[in-house]
Design an enzyme around this catalytic site. Structure first.
Site, mmCIF file in Angstrom:
data_model
loop_
_atom_site.group_PDB
_atom_site.id
_atom_site.type_symbol
_atom_site.label_atom_id
_atom_site.label_comp_id
_atom_site.label_asym_id
_atom_site.label_seq_id
_atom_site.Cartn_x
_atom_site.Cartn_y
_atom_site.Cartn_z
ATOM 1 N N CYS A 109 0.827 -1.205 0.000
ATOM 2 C CA CYS A 109 0.000 0.000 0.000
ATOM 3 C C CYS A 109 0.870 1.267 0.000
ATOM 4 O O CYS A 109 1.452 1.593 -1.023
ATOM 5 C CB CYS A 109 -1.001 -0.019 1.154
ATOM 6 S SG CYS A 109 -2.386 1.136 0.911
ATOM 7 N N HIS A 213 -3.919 -4.813 0.672
ATOM 8 C CA HIS A 213 -3.466 -5.264 1.993
ATOM 9 C C HIS A 213 -3.609 -6.774 2.110
ATOM 10 O O HIS A 213 -4.687 -7.273 2.446
ATOM 11 C CB HIS A 213 -4.268 -4.568 3.094
ATOM 12 C CG HIS A 213 -3.900 -3.140 3.293
ATOM 13 N ND1 HIS A 213 -2.932 -2.722 4.185
ATOM 14 C CD2 HIS A 213 -4.353 -2.017 2.690
ATOM 15 C CE1 HIS A 213 -2.814 -1.412 4.132
ATOM 16 N NE2 HIS A 213 -3.661 -0.957 3.229
ATOM 17 N N GLU A 215 -2.612 -8.521 4.389
ATOM 18 C CA GLU A 215 -2.815 -8.842 5.808
ATOM 19 C C GLU A 215 -4.259 -8.685 6.260
ATOM 20 O O GLU A 215 -4.590 -9.001 7.410
ATOM 21 C CB GLU A 215 -1.903 -7.971 6.681
ATOM 22 C CG GLU A 215 -2.302 -6.518 6.809
ATOM 23 C CD GLU A 215 -1.810 -5.606 5.707
ATOM 24 O OE1 GLU A 215 -1.734 -4.387 5.941
ATOM 25 O OE2 GLU A 215 -1.504 -6.117 4.613
#
Length: 246
Positions: A109, A213, A215
């Site tokens: 990002c 993202h 994650e």
């Protein structure tokens, strides 16, 4: 174990919920790196005189707030948030040192945006509305963040596509900025349906970066791991070159 560096997040999350979110998921980025077999050392401050990129086998640049548009010849916007000169100094300093030392870099990002700017690229300060929602979606998920989910098309011969094992994947977005002009020497390796570049690499795979993202909770484990798997493979390949006979 192979040690990689990652710059700390320096802004106070109490000021803006988006900053709190970025600070909270920082730990998830660390966990994914560790799951890929990498040992993580968090770098808290930038000191060009004392920082030795050669101590590390690689660098991960995580998400966070907006880059000062002065870094890429952009203009100030009311939509900018968490423009932090100390964070810019740390992220840009450590990234330039890593690139100069020739160690692999993974950007996520904001990290992708830092790397694009360093390579001479530009950013769109606030993305216009398109058929693809890149910012936060309408409802929060299990991690309390309203990710905007959308598919991206992957370049077939990229490190990321090889790690994913497919030519498309769903991603979790949470960004209001994006790549304008792609930086010198970078190759787009994932594109959203509205044409926005969502990932890039250097041809030698020493730089891998994604706008989304991995994650984010709700990401299938194999897709969450993919950027870190590709990065770790490059890190280990470089180690074999620099330490022959291992």
């Amino acid at each position: 174990m192979t040690t990689i560096a990652i710059p700390a997040r320096l802004s106070d999350g109490a000021v803006d919920p988006r900053i709190e979110e970025a600070n909270r998921i920082f730990a998830d980025v660390v966990h994914l790196a560790e799951a890929a077999g990498l040992e993580v050392e968090v770098v808290e401050t930038w000191d060009a005189a004392s920082f030795d990129a050669g101590r590390y086998a690689g660098l991960i640049l995580p998400g966070g707030g907006d880059i000062d548009p002065a870094q890429y010849g952009g203009e100030a916007s009311d939509e900018l948030y968490d423009v932090n000169p100390v964070q810019d100094e740390l992220d840009f300093g450590i990234a330039r040192a890593a690139l100069a030392a020739g160690i692999p870099v993974l950007g996520i990002c904001r990290g992708l945006q830092v790397l694009n700017v360093i390579h001479g690229g530009t950013l769109v300060e606030d993305l216009p509305e398109t058929e693809v929602e890149h910012g936060e979606g309408p409802a929060a998920g299990a991690d309390g963040i309203a990710w905007a989910w959308h598919p991206v098309a992957l370049q077939a011969d990229s490190a990321l596509a090889e790690a994913v094992g497919a030519d498309r994947m769903p991603v979790a977005s949470g960004h209001h900025q994006g790549i304008g002009a792609l930086g010198d020497g970078l190759v787009a390796t994932a594109v959203a349906e509205d044409g926005l570049v969502e990932a890039f690499e250097r041809p030698d795979r020493s730089v891998i970066a994604v706008q989304w993202h991995p994650e984010a909770l709700g990401t299938p484990p194999e897709l969450a791991a993919a950027p870190f798997t590709a990065f770790a493979a490059r890190v280990r390949a470089e180690e074999q070159v620099t330490t022959p006979g291992r």
